[in-house]
Motif scaffolding. Sequence first.
Motif, PDB file in Angstrom:
ATOM      1  N   UNK B  48       0.726  -0.933  -0.118  1.00  0.00           N
ATOM      2  CA  UNK B  48      -0.022  -0.012   0.006  1.00  0.00           C
ATOM      3  C   UNK B  48       1.022   1.189   0.068  1.00  0.00           C
ATOM      4  N   UNK B  52       0.867   4.102  -2.648  1.00  0.00           N
ATOM      5  CA  UNK B  52       0.090   5.242  -2.276  1.00  0.00           C
ATOM      6  C   UNK B  52       0.970   6.356  -1.638  1.00  0.00           C
ATOM      7  N   UNK B  53       2.368   5.938  -1.543  1.00  0.00           N
ATOM      8  CA  UNK B  53       3.183   6.771  -0.734  1.00  0.00           C
ATOM      9  C   UNK B  53       3.320   6.677   0.676  1.00  0.00           C
ATOM     10  N   UNK B  54       3.844   7.454   1.590  1.00  0.00           N
ATOM     11  CA  UNK B  54       3.914   7.191   3.101  1.00  0.00           C
ATOM     12  C   UNK B  54       2.954   8.003   3.677  1.00  0.00           C
ATOM     13  N   UNK B  55       1.530   7.586   3.346  1.00  0.00           N
ATOM     14  CA  UNK B  55       0.387   8.065   4.043  1.00  0.00           C
ATOM     15  C   UNK B  55       0.237   7.714   5.426  1.00  0.00           C
ATOM     16  N   UNK B  57       2.216   8.320   7.665  1.00  0.00           N
ATOM     17  CA  UNK B  57       2.701   9.323   8.689  1.00  0.00           C
ATOM     18  C   UNK B  57       1.650  10.258   9.460  1.00  0.00           C
ATOM     19  N   UNK B  66      -0.632   0.156   8.518  1.00  0.00           N
ATOM     20  CA  UNK B  66      -1.849  -0.410   8.691  1.00  0.00           C
ATOM     21  C   UNK B  66      -2.510  -0.757   7.241  1.00  0.00           C
ATOM     22  N   UNK B  67      -3.189  -1.787   7.145  1.00  0.00           N
ATOM     23  CA  UNK B  67      -3.784  -2.175   5.754  1.00  0.00           C
ATOM     24  C   UNK B  67      -5.535  -2.411   6.173  1.00  0.00           C
ATOM     25  N   UNK B  68      -6.011  -2.929   5.192  1.00  0.00           N
ATOM     26  CA  UNK B  68      -7.503  -3.083   5.638  1.00  0.00           C
ATOM     27  C   UNK B  68      -7.885  -4.406   6.241  1.00  0.00           C
ATOM     28  N   UNK B  91       9.447  10.509  -0.652  1.00  0.00           N
ATOM     29  CA  UNK B  91       8.367  11.033  -1.039  1.00  0.00           C
ATOM     30  C   UNK B  91       8.642  11.347  -2.528  1.00  0.00           C
ATOM     31  N   UNK B  92       8.016  10.259  -3.126  1.00  0.00           N
ATOM     32  CA  UNK B  92       8.001  10.350  -4.878  1.00  0.00           C
ATOM     33  C   UNK B  92       7.537  11.745  -5.202  1.00  0.00           C
ATOM     34  N   UNK B  93       6.522  12.206  -4.882  1.00  0.00           N
ATOM     35  CA  UNK B  93       5.852  13.453  -5.066  1.00  0.00           C
ATOM     36  C   UNK B  93       7.011  14.500  -5.226  1.00  0.00           C
ATOM     37  N   UNK B  94       7.267  15.001  -3.955  1.00  0.00           N
ATOM     38  CA  UNK B  94       8.235  16.159  -3.699  1.00  0.00           C
ATOM     39  C   UNK B  94       9.693  15.786  -3.907  1.00  0.00           C
TER      40      UNK B  94
END
Lengths: 92, 148
Positions: B48, B52-55, B57, B66-68, B91-94
């Motif tokens: 995940x 989706x990135x390190x969401x 934090x 966590x996961x579902x 953080x690939x985005x930034x």
Amino acid sequence: MKILAVCGMGFGSSLMLKMTADRVIQKKGIQAEVEATDIGTAESVQADLILTNNEFASQLEGGRSAVKAIMNMASEDEVAKAIDEFLEETNK
Amino acid sequence: MEEIKLDKQFIQWEKQADNWMDAIRISARPLLQEKKITTDYVEAMITNIKELGPYILIAPLVALPHARPEQGVNEIGLSVTVFQEPVFFDKPETGDSSEANIFICLAAKDSESHLDLLKKISSLIENEEMITKMRNTQSEEELHQIFA
């Protein structure tokens, strides 16, 4: 107003952020609805204000909703400040 | 503050992790040992983040792996791991990275128990002094005392 709390899965940090925002709204006596959602569906949900982490904030900026980044999802102070800023900006 | 009651076996103090994936596997270890989660759940948490990135934090220096529930939870559970050395997430985005020392691994069965656990974690990290206190511990005994 409608506030959207956004995280990767709409299941962890966004729910935590929603709980914090709910407490802030209640204390301030603001009429608002807070919804938690994942980043994938965030853009299709109509909202006045989006609260999310730094990374998703930069992804979601520029859309119809105002976006505020929150560092600590559990901090009432930080969420209150973001909501205050938003209200000031929209009431100008 | 609402107290989190955690058995000692779910509170770990570690010097360091090789990388964030290693850190997540370490933080999941007690839950796996007690069969509260499956190995699938551990890999789902890692996948995940890759997607989706390190969401995870959730506060400065605090990660909530966590996961579902349907990704491999047998029983509701929570573990806290403090790494003395920071663990870095790209953080690939930034293009920059962020770091975390405290990993709170979460396994929820349904939304009600999940909300209850999130509330407890929330009350734990709302107070930044608590984060600092946990981060500054020098041994597992010291960390256990915080939760005693």
